[in-house]
Design a protein around this motif. Sequence first.
Motif, PDB file in Angstrom:
ATOM      1  N   ALA A   3       0.826  -1.204   0.000  1.00  0.00           N
ATOM      2  CA  ALA A   3       0.000   0.000   0.000  1.00  0.00           C
ATOM      3  C   ALA A   3       0.866   1.262   0.000  1.00  0.00           C
ATOM      4  CB  ALA A   3      -0.944  -0.002   1.212  1.00  0.00           C
ATOM      5  N   ALA A   4       1.948   1.244   0.766  1.00  0.00           N
ATOM      6  CA  ALA A   4       2.849   2.401   0.813  1.00  0.00           C
ATOM      7  C   ALA A   4       3.526   2.619  -0.540  1.00  0.00           C
ATOM      8  CB  ALA A   4       3.897   2.204   1.912  1.00  0.00           C
ATOM      9  N   ARG A   5       4.003   1.561  -1.159  1.00  0.00           N
ATOM     10  CA  ARG A   5       4.653   1.667  -2.460  1.00  0.00           C
ATOM     11  C   ARG A   5       3.665   2.122  -3.529  1.00  0.00           C
ATOM     12  NH1 ARG A   5       9.474  -1.080  -4.440  1.00  0.00           N
ATOM     13  NH2 ARG A   5       9.975  -0.670  -2.293  1.00  0.00           N
ATOM     14  N   LEU A   6       2.441   1.591  -3.485  1.00  0.00           N
ATOM     15  CA  LEU A   6       1.408   1.984  -4.439  1.00  0.00           C
ATOM     16  C   LEU A   6       1.108   3.471  -4.307  1.00  0.00           C
ATOM     17  CD1 LEU A   6      -0.765   1.353  -6.552  1.00  0.00           C
ATOM     18  CD2 LEU A   6      -2.293   0.754  -4.655  1.00  0.00           C
ATOM     19  N   GLN A   7       0.951   3.953  -3.087  1.00  0.00           N
ATOM     20  CA  GLN A   7       0.662   5.370  -2.867  1.00  0.00           C
ATOM     21  C   GLN A   7       1.801   6.245  -3.382  1.00  0.00           C
ATOM     22  OE1 GLN A   7      -2.271   6.516  -1.901  1.00  0.00           O
ATOM     23  NE2 GLN A   7      -1.539   8.583  -2.208  1.00  0.00           N
ATOM     24  N   LYS A   8       3.037   5.858  -3.117  1.00  0.00           N
ATOM     25  CA  LYS A   8       4.196   6.604  -3.601  1.00  0.00           C
ATOM     26  C   LYS A   8       4.205   6.651  -5.129  1.00  0.00           C
ATOM     27  CE  LYS A   8       9.215   6.625  -3.548  1.00  0.00           C
ATOM     28  NZ  LYS A   8      10.426   5.899  -3.205  1.00  0.00           N
ATOM     29  N   ASN A   9       3.933   5.516  -5.774  1.00  0.00           N
ATOM     30  CA  ASN A   9       3.920   5.471  -7.236  1.00  0.00           C
ATOM     31  C   ASN A   9       2.776   6.303  -7.816  1.00  0.00           C
ATOM     32  OD1 ASN A   9       6.219   3.899  -7.450  1.00  0.00           O
ATOM     33  ND2 ASN A   9       5.078   1.985  -7.428  1.00  0.00           N
ATOM     34  N   LEU A  10       1.620   6.245  -7.205  1.00  0.00           N
ATOM     35  CA  LEU A  10       0.495   7.047  -7.686  1.00  0.00           C
ATOM     36  C   LEU A  10       0.790   8.543  -7.587  1.00  0.00           C
ATOM     37  CD1 LEU A  10      -2.539   5.038  -6.259  1.00  0.00           C
ATOM     38  CD2 LEU A  10      -1.830   5.231  -8.655  1.00  0.00           C
ATOM     39  N   LEU A  11       1.428   8.964  -6.510  1.00  0.00           N
ATOM     40  CA  LEU A  11       1.802  10.376  -6.365  1.00  0.00           C
ATOM     41  C   LEU A  11       2.833  10.770  -7.426  1.00  0.00           C
ATOM     42  CD1 LEU A  11       1.980  10.682  -2.471  1.00  0.00           C
ATOM     43  CD2 LEU A  11       0.289  11.731  -4.006  1.00  0.00           C
ATOM     44  N   SER A  12       3.787   9.878  -7.698  1.00  0.00           N
ATOM     45  CA  SER A  12       4.784  10.166  -8.728  1.00  0.00           C
ATOM     46  C   SER A  12       4.134  10.282 -10.102  1.00  0.00           C
ATOM     47  CB  SER A  12       5.846   9.054  -8.768  1.00  0.00           C
ATOM     48  OG  SER A  12       6.583   9.057  -7.577  1.00  0.00           O
ATOM     49  N   ILE A  13       3.232   9.402 -10.397  1.00  0.00           N
ATOM     50  CA  ILE A  13       2.531   9.444 -11.684  1.00  0.00           C
ATOM     51  C   ILE A  13       1.720  10.725 -11.806  1.00  0.00           C
ATOM     52  CG2 ILE A  13       0.683   8.350 -13.030  1.00  0.00           C
ATOM     53  CD1 ILE A  13       1.792   5.643 -11.944  1.00  0.00           C
ATOM     54  N   ALA A  14       1.083  11.140 -10.721  1.00  0.00           N
ATOM     55  CA  ALA A  14       0.261  12.354 -10.744  1.00  0.00           C
ATOM     56  C   ALA A  14       1.100  13.597 -11.046  1.00  0.00           C
ATOM     57  CB  ALA A  14      -0.477  12.516  -9.420  1.00  0.00           C
ATOM     58  N   ARG A  15       2.393  13.564 -10.725  1.00  0.00           N
ATOM     59  CA  ARG A  15       3.259  14.718 -10.964  1.00  0.00           C
ATOM     60  C   ARG A  15       3.850  14.762 -12.367  1.00  0.00           C
ATOM     61  NH1 ARG A  15       4.788  13.806  -5.347  1.00  0.00           N
ATOM     62  NH2 ARG A  15       6.475  12.469  -6.050  1.00  0.00           N
ATOM     63  N   LEU A  16       3.659  13.710 -13.151  1.00  0.00           N
ATOM     64  CA  LEU A  16       4.204  13.697 -14.505  1.00  0.00           C
ATOM     65  C   LEU A  16       3.541  14.749 -15.378  1.00  0.00           C
ATOM     66  CD1 LEU A  16       4.383   9.856 -15.216  1.00  0.00           C
ATOM     67  CD2 LEU A  16       6.295  11.394 -14.750  1.00  0.00           C
ATOM     68  N   ARG A  17       4.343  15.398 -16.218  1.00  0.00           N
ATOM     69  CA  ARG A  17       3.810  16.365 -17.165  1.00  0.00           C
ATOM     70  C   ARG A  17       3.077  15.613 -18.270  1.00  0.00           C
ATOM     71  NH1 ARG A  17       8.369  18.869 -19.259  1.00  0.00           N
ATOM     72  NH2 ARG A  17       7.970  18.100 -21.317  1.00  0.00           N
TER      73      ARG A  17
END
Length: 168
Positions: A3-17
């Motif tokens: 769950a922690a890794r998924l949340q981190k990845n989702l936040l990273s994806i959300a920041r992509l241009r």
Amino acid sequence: QFAARLQKNLLSIARLRRNGISAVPLIGSACSIPLADETVDLIVTSPPYANAIDYMRAHKFSLVWLGDHISRLSELRARYIGSERVRGLRYRALPSRPESIVRELERLDNGKASVLRKYFLEMSDALAEMHRVLRKDSAAVVVVGSSTMRGIDVQTHYCMADIAAGVG
């Protein structure tokens, strides 16, 4: 941890241009992509290798964890590109290089040659489908490694290039 890794990845994806473009993961067969013709700008994939890994064995726990039923796994195994199930294989001509490698392997092991032919035919279908959905002058990056079957170098990269050229 998941769950922690998924949340981190989702936040990273959300920041992509995005520049107005979106990436959409799809579930299904590479031989039947649920998209209209000429709608994709880039495909990057690493398909299964011929006879290299028992992909179902490697993925079965993940599939069950994601909701597939154990009773359905043998059906899925038969549909995997590169599986060793060749029953009902319909013969189609291959480009000369993959055809000659399959015929060379037939002299040593007809069963393995059937598996390799099936793999090349399935990859031909997948590459044709990629070609269908790609926009003109767009790219498909297909990462493959070579296999050795009964001491024969399958030359997967060259065979895939020949097959891809044949489908466009």
